[in-house]
Enzyme design. Structure first.
Site, short mmCIF file in Angstrom:
data_model
loop_
_atom_site.label_atom_id
_atom_site.label_comp_id
_atom_site.label_asym_id
_atom_site.label_seq_id
_atom_site.Cartn_x
_atom_site.Cartn_y
_atom_site.Cartn_z
N SER A 98 0.82 -1.24 0.00
CA SER A 98 0.00 0.00 0.00
C SER A 98 0.85 1.28 0.00
O SER A 98 0.45 2.25 -0.67
CB SER A 98 -1.06 -0.01 1.11
OG SER A 98 -0.48 -0.05 2.39
N ASP A 110 2.03 -10.36 -2.36
CA ASP A 110 2.69 -9.65 -1.27
C ASP A 110 4.21 -9.91 -1.33
O ASP A 110 4.66 -11.02 -1.03
CB ASP A 110 2.13 -10.14 0.06
CG ASP A 110 2.60 -9.26 1.21
OD1 ASP A 110 3.58 -8.50 1.03
OD2 ASP A 110 1.97 -9.32 2.28
P1 4NP Z 1 2.35 -5.58 3.07
O1 4NP Z 1 3.33 -6.80 3.41
O2 4NP Z 1 0.98 -5.99 3.60
O3 4NP Z 1 2.35 -5.48 1.58
O4 4NP Z 1 2.91 -4.36 3.77
C1 4NP Z 1 3.53 -7.25 4.72
C2 4NP Z 1 4.44 -6.61 5.53
C3 4NP Z 1 4.67 -7.07 6.82
C4 4NP Z 1 3.97 -8.19 7.27
C5 4NP Z 1 3.07 -8.83 6.45
C6 4NP Z 1 2.85 -8.37 5.17
N1 4NP Z 1 4.23 -8.69 8.57
O5 4NP Z 1 3.71 -9.78 8.90
O6 4NP Z 1 4.97 -8.05 9.35
#
Ligand code: 4NP
Length: 154
Positions: A15, A123
């Protein structure tokens, strides 16, 4: 002011990337006084954090400013404040609806449903592929700007 909120899970990879890319398109179109852009996460792990180094690197490579990107979590009042609330994947959409206390609403939608891909934004926190995500985000942002301009008559 028309307000756009991009939402993912951590608010450090997808995001904030979309926020920066969309701001760049808005600026290029001289619409920054009409369209405001923010991003937020459904999770609370990265409140106050800078974007992931992979997101910063790909933005820099494409000469897109990362100024002002800081992790924050969505909050119930976001539903009233924003005109477009865009989730990166289907889990984000379910979490947004429940955290904002809203059932299905047309202002809450999945980003790539605006494109022929009609799928989740992968992701890169898990895939490691920031380029794939950047390319999809770029396509989604172009489609979103078109939609906003048509719907808001700008
Ligand atoms: P995002 O990716 O949702 O694209 O910012 C992630 C960043 C960190 C985490 C999970 C997804 N986390 O579990 O810390």
């Amino acid at each position: 002011m028309i307000r756009v909120l991009f939402v993912c899970l951590g608010n450090i990879c997808r995001s904030p990337m979309a926020e920066a890319v969309f701001k760049e398109l808005v600026n290029k179109d001289h619409l920054s006084e009409k369209i405001a852009v923010e991003s937020a996460g459904t999770g609370d792990w990265h409140i106050g954090h800078d974007p992931h180094p992979g997101t910063l690197k790909i933005l820099k490579k494409h000469d897109i400013s990362a100024e002002g990107l800081k992790g924050r979590q969505i909050r119930p009042e976001d539903f009233e404040r924003f005109d477009y609330i865009i989730g990166m994947d289907k889990n984000n959409i379910a979490d947004i609806r429940s955290m904002l206390g809203q059932p299905a609403h047309p202002k809450i939608f999945r980003f790539l449903d605006l494109t022929h891909h009609a799928k989740d934004v992968p992701d890169p926190y898990f895939t490691g592929d920031f380029l794939e995500t950047y390319e999809l985000v770029t396509e989604g942002c172009a489609a979103l700007l078109q939609k906003v301009k048509e719907e808001q008559f700008i």
